[in-house]
Write an enzyme that holds these catalytic residues in place. Structure first.
Site, PDB file in Angstrom:
ATOM      1  N   GLU A 107      -6.329   3.821  -8.784  1.00 50.99           N
ATOM      2  CA  GLU A 107      -7.027   2.833  -7.791  1.00 50.99           C
ATOM      3  C   GLU A 107      -8.446   3.009  -7.167  1.00 50.99           C
ATOM      4  O   GLU A 107      -9.052   1.585  -7.039  1.00 50.99           O
ATOM      5  CB  GLU A 107      -5.816   3.220  -6.453  1.00 50.99           C
ATOM      6  CG  GLU A 107      -4.560   2.580  -6.422  1.00 50.99           C
ATOM      7  CD  GLU A 107      -4.612   1.056  -6.211  1.00 50.99           C
ATOM      8  OE1 GLU A 107      -5.037   0.543  -6.332  1.00 50.99           O
ATOM      9  OE2 GLU A 107      -3.175   0.778  -6.835  1.00 50.99           O
ATOM     10  N   GLU A 111     -11.020  -0.452  -7.764  1.00 50.55           N
ATOM     11  CA  GLU A 111     -11.150  -1.852  -6.456  1.00 50.55           C
ATOM     12  C   GLU A 111     -12.609  -1.285  -6.347  1.00 50.55           C
ATOM     13  O   GLU A 111     -13.195  -1.692  -5.661  1.00 50.55           O
ATOM     14  CB  GLU A 111     -10.017  -0.743  -5.326  1.00 50.55           C
ATOM     15  CG  GLU A 111      -9.114  -1.254  -4.979  1.00 50.55           C
ATOM     16  CD  GLU A 111      -8.401  -0.819  -4.447  1.00 50.55           C
ATOM     17  OE1 GLU A 111      -8.837  -0.128  -3.055  1.00 50.55           O
ATOM     18  OE2 GLU A 111      -7.020  -1.223  -3.752  1.00 50.55           O
ATOM     19  N   ASP A 129       2.419   0.998  10.179  1.00 48.93           N
ATOM     20  CA  ASP A 129       1.524  -0.459  10.075  1.00 48.93           C
ATOM     21  C   ASP A 129       1.675  -1.574   9.564  1.00 48.93           C
ATOM     22  O   ASP A 129       0.185  -2.033   9.777  1.00 48.93           O
ATOM     23  CB  ASP A 129       1.012  -0.623  10.980  1.00 48.93           C
ATOM     24  CG  ASP A 129      -0.378   0.815  10.382  1.00 48.93           C
ATOM     25  OD1 ASP A 129       0.145   1.300   9.643  1.00 48.93           O
ATOM     26  OD2 ASP A 129      -1.887   0.376  11.668  1.00 48.93           O
ATOM     27  N   GLU A 157     -15.752  -6.710  -0.452  1.00 46.79           N
ATOM     28  CA  GLU A 157     -16.880  -6.187  -0.919  1.00 46.79           C
ATOM     29  C   GLU A 157     -16.434  -4.141  -0.823  1.00 46.79           C
ATOM     30  O   GLU A 157     -15.909  -3.552  -0.476  1.00 46.79           O
ATOM     31  CB  GLU A 157     -17.588  -5.872   0.352  1.00 46.79           C
ATOM     32  CG  GLU A 157     -18.950  -5.411   0.838  1.00 46.79           C
ATOM     33  CD  GLU A 157     -19.342  -5.815   1.930  1.00 46.79           C
ATOM     34  OE1 GLU A 157     -19.054  -6.753   2.955  1.00 46.79           O
ATOM     35  OE2 GLU A 157     -19.894  -5.086   2.878  1.00 46.79           O
TER      36      GLU A 157
END
Ligand SMILES: [Zn+2]
Length: 190
Positions: A107, A111, A129, A157
């Protein structure tokens, strides 16, 4: 924002999450599922005894890298729902058969473009959440060993933040807690 994003209805996802994911039919035999008590919880079960399917809803584990350099932490601005434009750790859901350490390395690479070496395990968090699912976040401290920092894949970003100037819009409570825990464990001097 692409077409898929416009279709993401956060309230609908949240409601479905706590209602057996909205599943109504047996994935094995297509019979309509019924709600039944199993092991002390209401679960969706297939009424055909010869089928026996039971939907056990479990949290989904995610893993990521907690990368600190010069007392600054690397965060990613989200490009996909939920919370587009909010910041979070480079992390993502585990693929089938992956070890969390492999997920974290994959990951971070996807990213941020960075190759990392995992340091000590940091902490595990339970998050409720995320509108898609209840998540378990497994975070490793990590060091950069290669690659080139750039926003890729799920990121708008990527950048380092000083702990004293963290962004206000951090996407998930577990990520806020992790930053607070790091501050408490490694930065606050008595
Ligand atoms: Zn069935």
């Amino acid at each position: 924002m692409n077409k898929h994003h416009k279709n993401f209805d956060e309230a609908k996802f949240s409601a479905r999450k706590d209602n057996h994911c909205g599943y109504t039919f047996c994935p094995l035999c297509s019979t309509k599922l019924i709600e039944k008590m199993r092991d002390g919880r209401l679960r969706m079960v297939c009424p055909r005894t010869e089928c026996g399917f039971v939907f056990y809803q479990n949290p989904v584990p995610a893993a990521g890298g907690f990368i600190v350099q010069d007392d600054q932490v690397l965060l990613v601005k989200r490009a996909h729902p939920p919370r587009i434009g909010w910041w979070c750790f480079p992390a993502g859901f585990m693929e089938w058969g992956e070890h969390p350490s492999e997920t974290a390395i994959r990951e971070v690479k996807e990213e941020t473009g960075l190759d990392i070496k995992l340091g000590p395990f940091f902490e595990v968090y339970s998050g409720d959440d995320d509108p898609r699912t209840k998540a378990i976040l497994i975070l490793y401290l990590a060091n950069i060993i290669g690659g080139e920092l750039h926003a890729a894949d799920d990121a708008l970003e990527v950048r380092f933040f000083s702990f004293d100037e963290l962004p206000k819009n951090i996407a998930f409570k577990s990520h806020i807690q992790a930053l607070a825990d790091y501050n408490q464990r490694f930065r606050k001097r008595p």
